[in-house]
Each structure stands twice: as C-alpha cells, then as structure tokens.
Design an enzyme around this catalytic site. Structure first.
Site, short mmCIF file in Angstrom:
data_model
loop_
_atom_site.label_atom_id
_atom_site.label_comp_id
_atom_site.label_asym_id
_atom_site.label_seq_id
_atom_site.Cartn_x
_atom_site.Cartn_y
_atom_site.Cartn_z
N TYR A 442 -8.89 -15.58 21.81
CA TYR A 442 -9.68 -14.33 21.95
C TYR A 442 -11.08 -14.57 22.52
O TYR A 442 -11.52 -15.69 22.66
CB TYR A 442 -9.65 -13.47 20.69
N GLU A 443 -11.74 -13.49 22.87
CA GLU A 443 -13.03 -13.53 23.58
C GLU A 443 -12.93 -14.29 24.91
O GLU A 443 -13.88 -14.96 25.31
CB GLU A 443 -14.13 -14.15 22.71
N GLY A 444 -11.81 -14.13 25.59
CA GLY A 444 -11.58 -14.89 26.83
C GLY A 444 -10.86 -16.17 26.49
O GLY A 444 -11.42 -17.03 25.80
#
Lengths: 596, 596
Positions: A442-444
């Site tokens: 997550y978050e890229g």
C-alpha cells in the site's frame, strides 16, 4: 504471549550520539528549546504507553478482527481498541508534533517518528487509525483554507476526530488517472460527491466521534487522466460552525475486506452517494495536495516496517535464549542441561542478527530523514531547507520500499527461529509476517517506489539529489580513510559509493535509448541505494562504537558486532543487485505476452 | 476465484525431452513396459482430477479450516474434503506407484511425483492427508515384518486407511534425542505407549476408516539420546487379523492448532495413553527406520513448494494479462484501452518470470531426482543403484530447502502482481504465501537441511557425492563448450561449477579448525548448490529449446526466454551467497548471547 519493550537505549544512541538532534534542533527557532531531557522523557513515556496499552491488544486484535454491520453500516473494532484510543487522546499523544496554533505540542517530527516506531512495534493495525489522521492533518495544514484549518485541525490534533485517504477505486490503484468518482459543485460552494472507493484503511470505525475523509474525485469539467483530479474533504458527520456534529453525510461503509493481516484495522469499501464535501487546494490539482499526505504516509509505512522488525527481533531473541535444542557444533555450551539454548547455533544468530541489523539500520535512517523534514520545515536558511527537502524527496521511496522489504525478510527469519511454533498463531510470530506483507503494497507498491526513485528522483534531475547525498558519503570516507580501525567499514562503503555512481550513469545512458531500461533496473537499483544508505550509517555508528568499545556500557560492543555483521552478511546483496540491475531489459521484455 | 490447469506440456517436456524417461525406465525390469503414452495418459487424468476435484476446495478449505470436538476427540475436515478423498480412493490414485504385491499399480515414482505436483498446486492442505500415508507406506514397506506388511500395506495402498508420522514433542522437534514418550513391552509382543506428541499433520480426521500412526518412543532400557529411540506402529483402531476394525486404541487428538496456513489440514496434539503398538524395525533403531519416511517426506515437501509456485504463477499471469493499469514506459501497447495490461511493465514481468523460472527449474530438478529413486530401487546394476542413491542422498536436502525457499519468494512475487488485491483473501493469492511458509519449517527446517547437505552429505565423504554430480556438470560443459549459441549458458555454468568446488574446499579446511564454520556457511552454501543444479538443468533445457526455437511450437521460445531470464536475473544470487558463505563464523559468533 510475547513481549515488547521500547528500545530506548538505541533510540537515544541514534538521536543523541549519531544525529546530535539537540544541536540540530537548536538551529531551528521553533524547536530551539528542545533538549535531550525532554526527548528522553517523551521516549520513556511513549515506551510505557505503547508496551502497556497497545501491545497487549495486538494478538487479540488480530484474532478478533473488525466487524461490519450491513444494516447500520457501522464497524466495530476489536475489544480494547476504542478504550486504548481514549487513553491515547487523553494523554495528548495525537498533538505531539502538531502546530501549537491548533492545539499541538509543537515537538519535532524526529521525536514523533520514534514514537510511531514504538506504536507500530506494539500494534500496527491499531496505529493505522491515528496514523492516517496525522497524514490528513498534514495535508489540511498545508493545503486547507484558513476556515477549514480553524474548523478541522483542532479536532484532528486533539484526536477527537480521525482522518482517512480515499484514493483507490476497484479499477484503479496505482493508476489514479482512471478514477471515476464525481464531484458536482453546489450553489453554496460545497460539492456533492458520488462514487465508490475500496481499500480505505480506517474508513469506518467506532473509535472517534467523526471521521474526515480526504477524497479524490473529478469535477464536471475535469480534463482526462491524472491532471483532472481534485481533492475534497468529506466528513462523516457535517460539522456545525462551532465544531459540534451535524447531519450524517452519505459516505458509508458497504463492506470490510477479509485479508492476510492487519485484521485489527478496518479496510473499507466506501460508498459516496451525493456526499457533501469541500475542495482542498485548487481544482484539478488534487494529486498535488494529496502527495503531501502520500509522502507522509510513505514515511509512515517505512516506520511500520521498522516497528515490526524490532518487535519480531525482540521476541525471537527471547525465544532463542530460552529454547534448548541440540548441542553447539563446537561442543556443549550448557553442559548441565539436556541441550544448548539455540542462540549458540550460527544460523540462529544469522537470523537474529539480520533482524537486529535491519532494525538498527532502519532506525538510524528513519530518524535521519525525520530530522531532515524538521529542517525542511523550520530551518531559517532557505538553502538548508532546500537541501533537506531534496534529501527527503530522494530518500522517501527508499524508506518506504527498502525498510518494508527488509521487514518482510526479518519477520520471516524471526518466525523461523521459532521452528514449528513460529507457524502457530498463539506464539504471535506469524502475525508479524502477515502484517508486514501489506507494507510492501500500500501507499504505492514497492515497484512504484523504485520507479519514483530511479525515474523521478534520480534520472529526472540528472542525479543531482543523489550526488548531494553521495558527497556526504564521500566526505565521511575521506575524513576516516586513514583510520586503520575504520577500514573494514570505509573500504566497502567507498566501493559501493563508486558503484552506485557508475550504475546510475549506465542506466541513465541506456534509458535514453529505451525507457523500459528504467523499469527493468528500478527494483534492484532501489535496494542498492538502500544499502548505500545503511552502509553509511553503520559506518558512522561503528566509528562511535569503536571509540567506546572498552566502555563498561556493553551497548557499544553490541553495536560494533552488528555493524560488522551488516557489512559481512547483508551488504553483499549488492553484488547480486548490481548484476541484476545491469542485466538490462531484454531478459524481461523479449518474451511475447502470449508465450508466458 | 482463481484457476489451475496442470502444466502438461512442460511436464512432458521434462519427462520426455529432457530426461528421456521412457529410455531410462526400459533399463529397469520393473518398469520396462512403461511408455510415453501411458505416462501422458496418467498425467492427463491426474490433471483433470486435481483441477476439477481438489482445486475447487482449496480456498474454501482454507477459510473453513478443521474443527475439533473436545468431547469426542474427533476432527471434521472442511466441506468437500471427505468426498474428494472418496473419489481419490475410488479412482485408484493412492496405488499409483505402490507395490503390486500389495495392490499397487507399480508405476514409477517419477510419474507419481508429477501427480503430486498437481495435487499440491490444487490443494496442499488436502494433499497432506494422502501424502503422509504414502510416507508411512514406504517406511512399512522397507522396515515392516511380513505380517505387518500383509495386514497394513493393502489398506494404505487402497487408501482405505491413512498414515501419520508422530515425532515431535513440545520440548523437542529438531532434537529428537530428547523425546520422552515411553513404550512398555507386553507379554504378547506388543507395547503400551504413553506420551504426548504435537504438530501431527493429519493426526485425526474424518476422511478414512482408520489411521496408522508411526510413533517414536523409548523402550525401558533405552540408552539416552537419539540412539535410544524406537519406532512403533500405533493404529487408531486395532485391526483384527482379517483387516476389519477392532477396538479403539487410546491415541487421541487433544487439540488442533490454529496456524498461519494449511488450514484445511488438521495439525494435532496427540495423546497416547497406554496405546497399543508394534515395533517397526530393531529396538533403538527407530530413527533409522523413520528416515525412510523423512526422506520421502522431504521430497514431498519440495513438491509442495513446486506445486504452490506453479499455481501462484498461473494466477498471477492471468491477472497480469487482464488487469489494466498505467502505460508501458516505452509507449502505449493497448492504445484503444484506457491503460495497458500490466504484463507490459518490466517489473511485473520480472515477478512473473521469477515464478516461471523457479517452477520450471524445480520441475526438472524434482523429476530428475524422482527418476534417480526409481533407478536406486530398481536398476539391475548395483553400481548404477549406488550412484543413484548417492545423488538422491545429496540432493534431497537441496530439494527440500531450495525449492521451498524459492516458493516463498515466488508466491510472494505473484501476490505482489495483484497489488492491493493480493492481500485480500478472496483472490486466493495470500493463501499460497501462507501455505508456502510451513514448507520451510517442517520435516526439518531449512537450516537443518543445509547442515545435512554441507555437514553430512558433502564434508563427511570429503565431497565424493558432490564430485560425482560435478562431473556430470563438467561433462555437459565440455560437450557443449564449443557451441557458440550455448556459450551464454555454458560460461556461467562452468564458472559456478568451479566456484562450488573451491568454496567446498575452503569451508572444509576452515571446518577442521572450527566446526562452527559449517553452521555459519551452510544456509548460503545450500542455495549455491541449488543454483548449480538449476543452472545445469536450464542449460540443458536451453540446448533443446535452441535447437527447436524456429519450430511452430512456441513452447521452445518461451523455454529459451525463461532460461535466459534465469541466468540473467536469478543465478546472480550466487555472487551474494558465495560472499556470505565465505565471510566465516566470526561475524555470527563473536557477540556474547547477553549482548544481543
């Protein structure tokens, strides 16, 4: 079962002996009054809170998970989570590093950072609730209107309300340019927002009175793609001017996901059915504003990886000293017992030291970057602010990807120390591995981070930011190059510095011809840069430890051994990574998709 | 959700084009009649059974898990498991490679091996029920008395009864010398066995009429340590002479474990309360007899890793072709769609090819070793049998550890291809990662395997077995050294062969001085040997593929690209591993345990 004690000694070593934060903060008018005593006091209190309040809820939170009521659209968090949050708010922890203008305590981020490590060690799933609030705070603080700030920030600072980031839709995660949620302007300056979001961490829960959703959506006249996305503030309850709660806004949780880990955090599908929102920042510039949140979140994810590495290490160490099994290959070490404690075995030590080195390297690295953010925000000299900002930009993707990949390695090794018991839920080790897995996504995803590093942060400015960091490394190498005791660290550090320079140039040249070369090299490249950073910090830490190795404080012996282990056993990964990064794109791109 | 189709084409390639099993089997009187047609037919039927019957129960089995009734001590397996087992028995699958004297079909192990790959791809948790029976069959077949064989083997061969191995106790897993279970001789030649075992896979379930437990325990006069352990056959129901079921034996399941993965398999705590058993093999020689089972089980665990790698790859590939997100760095590849399928991205390909290469390398390796076992058991020439036995002994720990470590890497990469969806249970990818994790632990942790390889299999005979394998590699290198098209494979293979020789000698020398050097080098050493094996097989496969690369069968293009990927991207791990293995024991052993 299990234990967590905040690693105060190592935190203090990093902050005071390695980074000299007291001196550094003195140069920042906002933080000039902060001294070591205050820092240590906060760390100590933070250690107590996290190990006494949050840690005991970690295993139970994982087993119980969150519960969604389809009729009322409410989510119940695991037993104890709400009460712990109340204690967190009452103790003033949410305000730690926030702006005093909105009720914050104004302490530096570098200190907040250490506190987040502790929270994540104790309970990552729980920490995500306030963690996202902090990102929402930063985004509003930078991009909100004065009225928005006055109305919302004090509630986030006190912890009375929490925040979320609503980006992903079912058909787009990485590729936000495809998102479809719509925002219709209203006569009163507000917007009606309609759409459906997935993977919204802490999207709905029972811990706070209100939830402030930061939502990406398109205005009616928006250009296609990522340049047509705007950011909106969409509260669960519409606040009255005095901050009291008004009507329930139609942004509701349709379901929560069953997932591999972080069971204690509610991962929500959020439906916006003409929900009222207010724009944050300029129309179509939503991604810009959201990047403040996302950069904060990426550092936060790095801290999650670090926290899990530390707690997994502590538990594996306890087990390795306690569990007896087989004799040491070099003869019995506990002859009075039926077998030796497994910490006598070389490979058990390899697993433990892997986690120890990744925890200590990560701690130095994260604290360093957090201090750069303090400088970026508060240093009176623009040049210094700019340099600090460059370092933060360069190193953010490295923190996110390198530390979370390392946490996956380290938690898995620590679980392996337990043998069969590692696989059994009640021992708690397998949870760390499952929780650690999301941080790589997550978050890229970590691939996205590596493309951000190599493509945007390094190649786009022809390596200028990287060169600045490289010069720092070079200066250290030159300052210590004649110190014989340091040569075991300086020689490989200098060598890796040179290799990174050459590798970067080589990839840059190839990328001119073929942009796929960037994608083909990015992931190993990021890990090479990560090792350069760790080698740099371990060399510095070794220098301090060498000077004090005869001290009665055995901490320095331990630090020196960890640095030696890092150079002997972990740094050699670069020999593989550089070969991979140099191998080019053909070995990946040649095969037609149909022939896979 | 998800899919599994048995990789028949690649299995046929390995068996027929790479290993020429038809020719090899012709030399074994027992299997001289087996031809390619029979083999392909069995593979095809196996593919149908596993994908149609077992695969659909995999995700549901994981979510439902097993249920233990504390009152009746019974275990209920997930919905559908029992029925699938019935179909498995009715189709005669348990008998596939068993001795015709006891109702078996007498087919070669190399074929059974491919079938096990399919079963494990489809449903590892389910496959462990019959998988353990097969190990019990082999152990009894080799060490049982004629009466034991007559009474028990036909039931195992038909699948009517299943088997287990009861080794571990709470205080000892690796260190079986410490085990405490006791066996008291009875006047009728039987024993009363008392003790408590943990981690007993398939220890209790509802799938078969009876369960044959193979239990390690101590006789009253047993010497201490591992030389005082005997093996006993302890049936759940005591059979009458005619094979019908008699009294319930007091060996009961006290609890089942909650664990990270393989939820569909019951991991039991078994209590023996004066249970009746019969000794297998000689008193105090139980570990010897059990090693037959354990070696079979170690190969079986390797097949579990291989199976998971293959199924994770298939699903990630499907997703990568289907999911659209972002544009290729070298320009749109699907300009008519809002984004490109993610298989255009270099790093997605890296992840997919990692799994593909580990699946195909593992398949070649496992099939090769299974064929060696067929030769070990059935070749008329003693010399050939001995050579084959040496290869099996040498390569068993490599199969167990290298393939399961690779499966952990590969399933995690395949999960990563899914981005956020990979973390969500319903997509099925995270289950492969969780299931893969146990394979690195049970049947001897991967550290134990590496000590077995380096300490017992390599150094104990001064490298003789390894040299034999090395000579095979050398012969291939010499035969193909002048073929320019092969040089991209031959050069690194030859180079690695030399390095392994040098590394082995170096560690051997150091180990004379300090036995801890073996423990310090063993884990990276095993992976180096694993890569030598894969490089050898990929070079051979590349040779076949090169010769047919212009064929209309695009399979060969794919194989060649996979081999090139392997040499460019995976083999370079040896550059790291050799440095680690050579770094010595001091970086692990220097730090006092208290200073960790």
């Amino acid at each position: 079962m299990g234990q967590y004690v905040a690693p105060l000694r190592d935190m203090q070593f990093v902050l005071h002996e390695l980074l000299h934060v007291e001196d550094e903060l003195k140069q920042l008018p906002k933080h000039a009054e902060i001294d070591a005593e205050i820092i240590n006091q906060v760390l100590e209190e933070g250690g107590k809170f996290t190990s006494e309040v949050l840690f005991p809820l970690n295993l139970s939170g994982d087993r119980e998970g969150c519960h969604h009521d389809k009729t009322t659209h409410t989510v119940t968090t695991p037993k104890g989570f709400k009460d712990a949050y109340q204690q967190y708010v009452e103790a003033g922890w949410p305000a730690l590093s926030c702006d005093p203008d909105f009720g914050g305590q104004g302490l530096p981020l570098v200190l907040n950072n250490s506190f987040y490590e502790m929270m994540n060690s104790s309970n990552q799933a729980w920490t995500m609730y306030p963690g996202l609030s902090h990102g929402a705070y930063e985004c509003l603080h930078e991009h909100g209107t004065p009225e928005q700030k006055t109305l919302y920030l004090p509630k986030l600072v006190s912890g009375e309300w929490t925040g979320t980031m609503c980006l992903t839709e079912a058909h787009c995660g990485t590729d936000l340019g495809m998102l479809r949620s719509k925002a219709e302007p209203q006569a009163d300056g507000s917007y009606k927002i309609t759409g459906s979001k997935i993977f919204i961490s802490a999207g709905e829960h029972d811990m706070s009175a209100n939830i402030l959703h930061l939502v990406l959506a398109r205005l009616p006249d928006a250009p296609e793609g990522s340049k047509g996305i705007s950011l909106f503030l969409v509260p669960k309850f519409l606040p009255n001017a005095d901050g009291t709660l008004g009507a329930r806004n139609p942004i509701t949780c349709g379901a929560i996901e069953e997932k591999m880990g972080i069971h204690g955090n509610s991962t929500c599908q959020m439906n916006l059915d003409g929900a009222t929102g207010w724009i944050i920042g300029a129309p179509h510039k939503g991604l810009n504003a959201m990047f403040v949140f996302m950069n904060a979140a990426r550092l936060g994810v790095g801290m999650q990886g670090l926290g899990l590495t530390e707690v997994a290490y502590q538990n594996a160490l306890m087990y390795a000293k306690d569990r007896i099994q087989m004799r040491s290959l070099s003869g019995p070490k506990a002859p009075d017992r039926p077998a030796d404690p497994i910490i006598v075995h070389a490979d058990v030590r390899r697993m433990l030291l892997t986690a120890k080195a990744y925890a200590e390297g990560g701690r130095a690295f994260c604290s360093y970057v957090a201090l750069q953010i303090d400088k970026e925000l508060n240093h009176p000299d623009e040049e210094v602010r700019k340099d600090a900002a460059d370092q933060v930009a360069l190193l953010t993707p490295v923190i996110k990807a390198f530390i979370t990949d390392n946490a996956w390695i380290a938690t898995s090794e620590c679980m392996q120390v337990y043998g069969g018991h590692g696989f059994i839920s009640e021992w708690g080790m397998e949870q760390y591995v499952r929780d650690a897995r999301i941080n790589m996504i997550y978050e890229g995803t970590n691939t996205v981070q590596s493309l951000d590093l190599l493509g945007r942060k390094v190649l786009q400015d022809n390596g200028a930011k990287l060169r600045k960091f490289g010069e720092q490394v070079k200066a250290f190498v030159e300052d210590n190059g004649t110190d014989e005791a340091m040569s075991e660290f300086i020689t490989p550090l200098a060598d890796l510095g040179d290799k990174v320079t050459k590798l970067t140039m080589e990839i840059g040249m190839k990328a001119f011809q073929n942009p796929d070369e960037v994608g083909a090299a990015a992931v190993p490249y990021l890990r090479v840069v990560g090792h350069l950073v760790y080698a740099y910090f371990f060399a510095q830490m070794a220098k301090i430890a060498l000077a004090k190795q005869d001290s009665s404080d055995t901490f320095y012996k331990s630090k020196l051994a960890t640095a030696r282990f890092y150079f002997a056993r972990l740094l050699p990964e670069t020999a593989m990574l550089i070969r991979q990064a140099r191998s080019g794109s053909a070995n990946l791109m040649a095969l037609e998709a149909d022939l896979f």
